[in-house]
Design a protein around this motif. Structure first.
Motif, PDB file in Angstrom:
ATOM      1  N   ALA A   1     -17.482   2.010   3.253  1.00  0.00           N
ATOM      2  CA  ALA A   1     -17.743   0.517   3.651  1.00  0.00           C
ATOM      3  C   ALA A   1     -16.492   0.204   4.772  1.00  0.00           C
ATOM      4  CB  ALA A   1     -17.522  -0.334   2.566  1.00  0.00           C
ATOM      5  N   LEU A   2     -17.225  -0.513   5.882  1.00  0.00           N
ATOM      6  CA  LEU A   2     -16.206  -0.791   6.963  1.00  0.00           C
ATOM      7  C   LEU A   2     -16.598  -2.368   7.101  1.00  0.00           C
ATOM      8  CD1 LEU A   2     -16.953   2.401   7.675  1.00  0.00           C
ATOM      9  CD2 LEU A   2     -15.149   1.822   9.401  1.00  0.00           C
ATOM     10  N   PRO A   3     -16.288  -3.303   6.460  1.00  0.00           N
ATOM     11  CA  PRO A   3     -16.320  -4.643   6.504  1.00  0.00           C
ATOM     12  C   PRO A   3     -15.671  -5.159   7.834  1.00  0.00           C
ATOM     13  CG  PRO A   3     -14.836  -4.532   4.500  1.00  0.00           C
ATOM     14  CD  PRO A   3     -15.461  -3.077   5.012  1.00  0.00           C
ATOM     15  N   LYS A   4     -16.427  -6.003   8.670  1.00  0.00           N
ATOM     16  CA  LYS A   4     -15.420  -6.189   9.984  1.00  0.00           C
ATOM     17  C   LYS A   4     -14.482  -7.543   9.405  1.00  0.00           C
ATOM     18  CE  LYS A   4     -19.197  -5.378  13.153  1.00  0.00           C
ATOM     19  NZ  LYS A   4     -20.362  -5.199  12.138  1.00  0.00           N
ATOM     20  N   TYR A   5     -14.991  -8.226   8.302  1.00  0.00           N
ATOM     21  CA  TYR A   5     -14.108  -9.531   7.863  1.00  0.00           C
ATOM     22  C   TYR A   5     -13.969  -9.402   6.664  1.00  0.00           C
ATOM     23  CZ  TYR A   5     -13.186 -14.383   7.034  1.00  0.00           C
ATOM     24  OH  TYR A   5     -12.557 -15.544   6.634  1.00  0.00           O
TER      25      TYR A   5
ATOM     26  N   GLU B   1      -4.691  -6.903   0.420  1.00  0.00           N
ATOM     27  CA  GLU B   1      -3.872  -6.022  -0.446  1.00  0.00           C
ATOM     28  C   GLU B   1      -2.482  -5.715   0.168  1.00  0.00           C
ATOM     29  OE1 GLU B   1      -8.372  -5.546  -0.998  1.00  0.00           O
ATOM     30  OE2 GLU B   1      -7.050  -5.566   0.581  1.00  0.00           O
ATOM     31  N   ILE B   2      -2.376  -5.502   1.674  1.00  0.00           N
ATOM     32  CA  ILE B   2      -1.382  -4.971   2.145  1.00  0.00           C
ATOM     33  C   ILE B   2      -0.267  -5.964   2.414  1.00  0.00           C
ATOM     34  CG2 ILE B   2      -0.199  -3.798   4.028  1.00  0.00           C
ATOM     35  CD1 ILE B   2      -2.307  -2.027   2.789  1.00  0.00           C
ATOM     36  N   GLY B   3      -0.871  -7.204   2.791  1.00  0.00           N
ATOM     37  CA  GLY B   3       0.079  -8.407   2.803  1.00  0.00           C
ATOM     38  C   GLY B   3       0.939  -8.581   1.462  1.00  0.00           C
TER      39      GLY B   3
ATOM     40  N   ALA C   1       1.292  -6.514  -1.043  1.00  0.00           N
ATOM     41  CA  ALA C   1       2.058  -5.428  -1.478  1.00  0.00           C
ATOM     42  C   ALA C   1       3.384  -5.402  -0.843  1.00  0.00           C
ATOM     43  CB  ALA C   1       1.458  -4.194  -1.162  1.00  0.00           C
ATOM     44  N   VAL C   2       3.730  -6.014   0.416  1.00  0.00           N
ATOM     45  CA  VAL C   2       4.974  -5.987   1.143  1.00  0.00           C
ATOM     46  C   VAL C   2       5.541  -7.400   1.155  1.00  0.00           C
ATOM     47  CG1 VAL C   2       4.329  -4.038   2.507  1.00  0.00           C
ATOM     48  CG2 VAL C   2       3.673  -6.335   3.310  1.00  0.00           C
ATOM     49  N   GLY C   3       4.705  -8.429   0.739  1.00  0.00           N
ATOM     50  CA  GLY C   3       5.315  -9.806   0.935  1.00  0.00           C
ATOM     51  C   GLY C   3       5.184 -10.435   1.978  1.00  0.00           C
ATOM     52  N   TRP C   4       4.205 -10.246   2.789  1.00  0.00           N
ATOM     53  CA  TRP C   4       3.848 -11.088   4.143  1.00  0.00           C
ATOM     54  C   TRP C   4       3.357 -12.567   3.790  1.00  0.00           C
ATOM     55  CZ3 TRP C   4       0.630  -6.474   6.616  1.00  0.00           C
ATOM     56  CH2 TRP C   4       1.654  -5.690   7.384  1.00  0.00           C
ATOM     57  N   SER C   5       3.664 -13.337   4.616  1.00  0.00           N
ATOM     58  CA  SER C   5       3.221 -14.674   4.512  1.00  0.00           C
ATOM     59  C   SER C   5       1.753 -14.706   4.552  1.00  0.00           C
ATOM     60  CB  SER C   5       3.624 -15.476   5.668  1.00  0.00           C
ATOM     61  OG  SER C   5       3.093 -16.690   5.743  1.00  0.00           O
TER      62      SER C   5
ATOM     63  N   ASP D   1      -4.354  -9.203   6.963  1.00  0.00           N
ATOM     64  CA  ASP D   1      -4.107  -7.589   7.009  1.00  0.00           C
ATOM     65  C   ASP D   1      -4.565  -7.039   8.463  1.00  0.00           C
ATOM     66  OD1 ASP D   1      -2.753  -7.975   4.725  1.00  0.00           O
ATOM     67  OD2 ASP D   1      -4.260  -6.755   3.576  1.00  0.00           O
ATOM     68  N   ARG D   2      -5.810  -7.102   8.676  1.00  0.00           N
ATOM     69  CA  ARG D   2      -6.217  -6.301   9.588  1.00  0.00           C
ATOM     70  C   ARG D   2      -5.614  -6.676  10.970  1.00  0.00           C
ATOM     71  NH1 ARG D   2     -12.586  -5.903  12.004  1.00  0.00           N
ATOM     72  NH2 ARG D   2     -12.289  -3.893  12.907  1.00  0.00           N
ATOM     73  N   GLY D   3      -5.453  -7.902  11.217  1.00  0.00           N
ATOM     74  CA  GLY D   3      -4.875  -8.650  12.580  1.00  0.00           C
ATOM     75  C   GLY D   3      -3.496  -7.892  12.615  1.00  0.00           C
ATOM     76  N   LEU D   4      -2.656  -8.082  11.725  1.00  0.00           N
ATOM     77  CA  LEU D   4      -1.336  -7.677  11.817  1.00  0.00           C
ATOM     78  C   LEU D   4      -1.116  -6.181  11.968  1.00  0.00           C
ATOM     79  CD1 LEU D   4       1.555  -8.719  12.060  1.00  0.00           C
ATOM     80  CD2 LEU D   4       1.641  -8.742   9.549  1.00  0.00           C
ATOM     81  N   LEU D   5      -2.168  -5.243  11.117  1.00  0.00           N
ATOM     82  CA  LEU D   5      -1.808  -3.884  11.245  1.00  0.00           C
ATOM     83  C   LEU D   5      -2.440  -3.363  12.312  1.00  0.00           C
ATOM     84  CD1 LEU D   5      -2.990  -3.318   7.342  1.00  0.00           C
ATOM     85  CD2 LEU D   5      -0.651  -2.645   8.476  1.00  0.00           C
ATOM     86  N   THR D   6      -3.442  -4.126  13.159  1.00  0.00           N
ATOM     87  CA  THR D   6      -3.892  -3.561  14.450  1.00  0.00           C
ATOM     88  C   THR D   6      -2.557  -3.390  15.371  1.00  0.00           C
ATOM     89  OG1 THR D   6      -5.837  -4.721  14.125  1.00  0.00           O
ATOM     90  CG2 THR D   6      -5.072  -4.486  16.382  1.00  0.00           C
ATOM     91  N   ILE D   7      -1.547  -4.295  15.213  1.00  0.00           N
ATOM     92  CA  ILE D   7      -0.540  -4.528  16.309  1.00  0.00           C
ATOM     93  C   ILE D   7       0.658  -3.486  15.565  1.00  0.00           C
ATOM     94  CG2 ILE D   7       1.564  -6.060  16.962  1.00  0.00           C
ATOM     95  CD1 ILE D   7      -0.447  -8.380  16.628  1.00  0.00           C
ATOM     96  N   LEU D   8       0.590  -3.211  14.392  1.00  0.00           N
ATOM     97  CA  LEU D   8       1.772  -2.418  13.724  1.00  0.00           C
ATOM     98  C   LEU D   8       1.350  -0.980  13.907  1.00  0.00           C
ATOM     99  CD1 LEU D   8       2.802  -4.457  10.861  1.00  0.00           C
ATOM    100  CD2 LEU D   8       3.806  -4.602  13.141  1.00  0.00           C
ATOM    101  N   LEU D   9       0.317  -0.614  13.533  1.00  0.00           N
ATOM    102  CA  LEU D   9      -0.147   0.842  13.690  1.00  0.00           C
ATOM    103  C   LEU D   9      -0.079   1.582  15.007  1.00  0.00           C
ATOM    104  CD1 LEU D   9      -2.875   0.830  10.550  1.00  0.00           C
ATOM    105  CD2 LEU D   9      -0.465   1.657  10.372  1.00  0.00           C
ATOM    106  N   GLN D  10       0.149   2.723  14.987  1.00  0.00           N
ATOM    107  CA  GLN D  10       0.079   3.517  16.242  1.00  0.00           C
ATOM    108  C   GLN D  10      -1.201   4.278  15.993  1.00  0.00           C
ATOM    109  OE1 GLN D  10       2.127   3.392  18.654  1.00  0.00           O
ATOM    110  NE2 GLN D  10       3.134   1.762  17.403  1.00  0.00           N
TER     111      GLN D  10
END
Length: 395
Positions: free
Chosen positions: A215-219, A224-226, A228-232, A237-246
């Motif tokens: 399943a690939l939901p757009k929204y 889960e990731i935020g 797990a690492v304590g992000w605000s 998740d998707r917006g931030l990881l778009t910038i962080l992942l290579q």
């Protein structure tokens, strides 16, 4: 300059978004849009300033990995399913339609095409005015998507939704059966609910190792990731990881976060009969919830020009590097151009089903002309009765 812009907008073609709006309203809305843009700008700046810290948090938790760790199996054959529903609200009744489509992806060089045209499943009826029509149509739409998915002969099938959505929608539809006995879509869902639920369980079990359904939901509102690492909480998740992942990187699959309201992951299927798939309705619902609890999620960035994809997979795929590698290769092979911000078959399926709402007035007109040709009374009465007030749709 702003007033001149507004005047020019009102002088352009009728398909411009501001044509029927008062100039003062447009001017005020544009001012609010600038304010919203400033808020987003400050958020972007904070992300850029803290990018290294965000990245280190992921690395310290061991959440970042590379596609190469799963190997490079051959690109699988792929297809994608999507669906939509639309309700044309008329004077005397509702013109209701839902459709599901399955589109084959780009074919690997060593494979031949399975399909020479997209597969589809459609349902069109005239219904009485009822507030639950949308609920029933959405369940029929999802059920038909799942049937197309399990019938597809491809190695990798993509769904344009979350894996939890069918459980929620089937639960709502089953509990609405008593209230919607006057609707034809009530009978449609009741007659095929066993097939829909069986297909859903088949997908969540994923017993076949030669076929993966993802399943690939757009929204998605889950973080889960935020968490797990304590992000605000302000960071998605998707917006931030778009910038962080290579390119080529992904987050390690982690268990899907359950909803804050437990009733969302529950199912009362007793209105559907005494047995479902050899179990009582209560046992069947418990089986689905248990399987859903094993679903994992990861984010994957196949290429630099794409946003991170949110991918939901079942437990058996998450725990098998070879199967996971096949999923990654399938996604990467279908993200072949920067003209589409999602895998090719999902893009085509989405374009097709979104056309349903735009086509509804034409379908209604065909029905009106057919009635008018056979009606013995005043033809004007037909067109009054078939007059459409608004169209409601969803995907």
């Amino acid at each position: 300059p702003l007033r001149r812009l507004i005047e020019e907008v009102h002088m352009t073609a009728d398909d411009t978004p501001f044509t029927d709006l008062p100039a003062a309203l447009v001017e005020e809305a544009l001012g609010h849009a600038k304010s919203a843009g400033n808020q987003l700008l400050s958020t972007f700046r904070r992300i850029v300033e803290n990018r290294d810290a965000f990245r280190r948090a992921l690395e310290n938790k061991g959440l970042i990995t590379h596609e190469s760790t799963c190997g490079y199996p051959p690109a699988p054959t792929t297809c994608a399913t999507d669906g939509s529903y639309s309700i044309e609200r008329m004077l005397t009744a509702d013109f209701a339609a839902t459709a599901a489509v399955a589109v084959e992806g780009l074919t690997p060089p060593s494979e031949t095409r399975f399909w020479h045209a997209p597969r589809h499943s459609a349902y069109v009826r005239v219904e009485k005015h009822h507030e639950k029509t949308e609920t029933m149509l959405r369940a029929i739409m999802l059920g038909r998507e799942l049937l197309l998915a399990i019938e597809a002969p491809h190695d990798l099938v993509m769904l344009d939704a979350t894996l939890a959505l069918p459980l929620i929608c089937f639960h709502q539809a089953a509990n609405g059966l008593k209230e919607t006995t006057a609707l034809q879509c009530n009978n449609e869902f009741r007659d095929h609910a066993h097939e829909y639920l069986t297909a859903y369980r088949t997908i969540l079990e994923s017993a076949r190792t030669d076929k993966n359904v993802v399943a690939l939901p757009k929204y998605s509102m889950r973080r889960e990731i935020g968490n797990a690492v304590g992000w605000s909480g302000e960071y998605d998740d998707r917006g931030l990881l778009t910038i962080l992942l290579q390119p080529g990187e992904l987050t390690k699959p982690i268990q899907l976060e359950p909803p804050s309201s437990s009733w969302l992951w529950s199912g009362n299927f007793s209105p559907l009969g005494e047995t479902l798939g050899g179990q009582t309705p209560k046992q069947f619902a418990a089986t689905l919830v248990t399987l859903l609890g094993g679903v994992h999620v990861f984010y994957y960035k196949p290429h630099s020009w794409l946003p991170a994809l949110r991918v939901e997979i079942v437990k058996s795929v998450a725990n098998n590097p070879h199967r996971l590698g096949g999923v990654l290769q399938g996604l990467k092979h279908q993200c072949a151009t920067d003209a589409m911000l999602e895998p090719y078959p999902l893009y085509l399926a989405d374009r097709m089903v979104k056309s349903l709402a735009r086509a509804m007035p034409a379908f209604r007109q065909v029905a009106a002309q057919h009635i008018a040709g056979q009606y013995e009374g005043d033809v004007g009465e037909v067109f009054f009765a078939m007059h459409g007030y608004r169209t409601e749709s969803g995907v």
